[in-house]
Structures are given as C-alpha cells and as structure tokens.
Scaffold this motif. Structure first.
Motif, PDB file in Angstrom:
ATOM      1  N   THR A 192      -8.124   9.582  -6.332  1.00 52.77           N
ATOM      2  CA  THR A 192      -7.472   8.470  -7.029  1.00 52.77           C
ATOM      3  C   THR A 192      -8.395   7.279  -7.227  1.00 52.77           C
ATOM      4  N   ARG A 193      -9.587   7.327  -6.673  1.00 52.82           N
ATOM      5  CA  ARG A 193     -10.573   6.283  -7.000  1.00 52.82           C
ATOM      6  C   ARG A 193     -10.980   6.384  -8.461  1.00 52.82           C
ATOM      7  N   ALA A 230      -0.964   9.588 -14.933  1.00 49.30           N
ATOM      8  CA  ALA A 230      -2.422   9.551 -14.841  1.00 49.30           C
ATOM      9  C   ALA A 230      -2.914  10.416 -13.679  1.00 49.30           C
ATOM     10  N   LEU A 231      -2.189  10.374 -12.574  1.00 47.89           N
ATOM     11  CA  LEU A 231      -2.560  11.174 -11.403  1.00 47.89           C
ATOM     12  C   LEU A 231      -2.496  12.662 -11.726  1.00 47.89           C
ATOM     13  N   ALA A 259       0.821  -1.204   0.000  1.00 46.63           N
ATOM     14  CA  ALA A 259       0.000   0.000   0.000  1.00 46.63           C
ATOM     15  C   ALA A 259       0.856   1.254   0.000  1.00 46.63           C
ATOM     16  N   ALA A 260       2.137   1.125   0.370  1.00 49.68           N
ATOM     17  CA  ALA A 260       3.011   2.280   0.449  1.00 49.68           C
ATOM     18  C   ALA A 260       4.042   2.307  -0.680  1.00 49.68           C
ATOM     19  N   ALA A 261       3.976   1.363  -1.613  1.00 45.74           N
ATOM     20  CA  ALA A 261       4.965   1.317  -2.691  1.00 45.74           C
ATOM     21  C   ALA A 261       4.847   2.558  -3.565  1.00 45.74           C
ATOM     22  N   PRO A 262       5.981   3.169  -3.968  1.00 48.93           N
ATOM     23  CA  PRO A 262       5.926   4.352  -4.829  1.00 48.93           C
ATOM     24  C   PRO A 262       5.175   4.062  -6.120  1.00 48.93           C
ATOM     25  N   GLY A 297      -8.236   3.670  -4.562  1.00 48.51           N
ATOM     26  CA  GLY A 297      -7.892   4.804  -3.713  1.00 48.51           C
ATOM     27  C   GLY A 297      -6.503   4.618  -3.136  1.00 48.51           C
ATOM     28  N   TRP A 298      -5.582   5.545  -3.435  1.00 49.56           N
ATOM     29  CA  TRP A 298      -4.203   5.408  -2.976  1.00 49.56           C
ATOM     30  C   TRP A 298      -3.976   6.208  -1.703  1.00 49.56           C
TER      31      TRP A 298
END
Length: 265
Positions: free
Chosen positions: A249-250, A140-141, A129-132, A255-256
C-alpha cells in the motif's frame, strides 16, 4: 563426547541461547523472557517490576512442556499478564518461547509444542490509523498488481469483517466454497463475490492444510497444524501478512494497516 539432553528447563534455556548466535545483550533479554514463562509452567504468577529481573525462576523439568496442561497454563498466564503488560512485550516473549520450543523439538528434547494455539495479542492503533478505507481507496487497493495470496487475504478480510487472527487460522478444508462460508464447527465466516472468485485459484490442488501459506518451506519443528502437507510451506503469520500489506500500500502513497480492511459501518 556427545552432550546428554538437559533434564531441567533453565539448562535447556542456556543451551538454546548458546546456540542462538545472539549478542550478549539480546541473550540477556531472551533469558528474562524464557525465565518468565517458567513461572507460568509452574502455575505460579510471575514477579513484576524490578523483582522480575532479580527473582530466581522455579526449577522445572523440561518434560513439563510435554504435559497435557502446559498449553492451558501458558494461555492462563498470557491472559493474566495482558491486563497490565504492553502487548508488544507479551508478543515478543511469546515469539521467544515459540522459537526456543522449536529448537528443543529439533534436538529431540521435547515432543510437542505447548505454544500451539497461542495467538499474538492485537496491538492498539490510533483511531485514524485503524479507520476503514473509503470506497475509492478500496478500488485502488484491489487494482494493485499484488500476488494472488495477498489479494485473496485482503478481499476475505474486507468482505467477512472477521478478525485477522481468525482468517489466518483457517485451513482449506474449513471452507464451503459453494455457499461462500466456513463449514459448521469452524469459526463462522461469510464472504462475497470478490473472495469467491479468488479462493478456488488460491487452493487449487490443496485439500487440507493452512489456507494462507508462506513463500518458503516450513522450518524444522513447525507444528503439523501450521504446515501444508502438499507443499511443505508454513502458515502465513500475522506479522508477515501485515508487513506485506504495508509494503504494497506504499504504492498508493502511504503504508496502511490490515485493520483498515474491515468494512465501514
């Protein structure tokens, strides 16, 4: 007949809870949290385990919250308890004390805020969940139709690699825009072209005050350091920034968490 201001901390706690509108179960939890902070203000270790609920907190004058070393005592207690207490619990209890102190200030019972400068503890996250974020996901973000505040925060977090708490603590006068860095004497941060393009737009017309602001005016009792003197809005909190990032981010299928914005090695 107007009630006199409470002299004792525990009485101030009860007056706050009576006005809070909370259900009885929630008031009980808040009472335990606020009683725990009384031990810290008395410079004594708080009881742990089952003893915590049964122990009678020390009798303290409410004015102790205005003592010059009150913040240091709370900070020491926060550090001590972090060794064996879940960070979510500690953050919730810190939020409870912050809300109570704001209410007491609004009543005129205390002058300062001993919780100023105390930041929530970072929450542990699963490694995946914390990976860059990979380059394609970053593109995209940054292509999302998100507000200027969010885009600036995301770019600054990614380009500086700084802790989220440090970025949210920035004020506009901490920035050296031409050199793309913070001024000497402040948390050292550097950024790149994406942030450099957005920052001047974000701070237009604001020479001082928090860099990242909430959408609404600051509530009564907000410390001056966390309120914009130009707009009256409050400093953006970690919690709200995280909620907004996850919500935006959803649109990308999931969701990040904000920690995924740190640059990869």
């Amino acid at each position: 007949m107007t009630e006199l201001p409470p002299v004792e901390y525990s009485l101030a706690v009860e007056r706050y809870l009576a006005d809070s509108g909370l259900a009885e179960g929630s008031r009980r939890i808040y009472r335990i949290a606020l009683s725990t902070w009384a031990w810290a203000l008395a410079d004594r270790p708080a009881p742990t385990g089952p003893e915590r609920r049964r122990a009678r907190p020390p009798v303290l004058p409410l004015a102790l919250l205005d003592h010059p070393d009150a913040a240091d005592r709370l900070r020491t207690a926060l550090t001590r308890r972090a060794a064996d207490t879940d960070p979510r619990t500690l953050n919730r209890e810190l939020s409870t004390l912050r809300a109570a102190a704001a209410w007491w200030r609004a009543q005129g019972w205390i002058d300062g805020d001993p919780t100023t400068g105390l930041r929530p503890l970072p929450l542990p996250e699963p490694a995946e969940a914390a990976a860059p974020l990979a380059e394609d996901r970053l593109h995209a973000l940054f292509a999302l139709r998100a507000p200027l505040r969010e885009q600036t925060l995301w770019h600054l977090l990614h380009e500086s690699g700084a802790a989220i708490e440090a970025v949210l603590a920035l004020d506009t006068d901490h920035l050296d825009l031409p050199r793309r860095r913070t001024r000497p004497g402040h948390t050292p941060l550097r950024w790149q072209s994406g942030t450099a393009r957005l920052l001047p737009l974000l701070i237009a017309g604001r020479a001082t005050g928090p860099l990242f602001l909430t959408d609404r005016r600051a509530p009564a009792g907000t410390p001056a350091a966390d309120r914009c003197p130009h707009t009256g809005r409050a400093r953006l909190s970690y919690r709200r920034a995280a909620e907004l990032f996850t919500a935006h981010t959803r649109e990308l299928g999931e969701g990040w968490t904000l920690r995924r914005l740190r640059p990869g090695r």
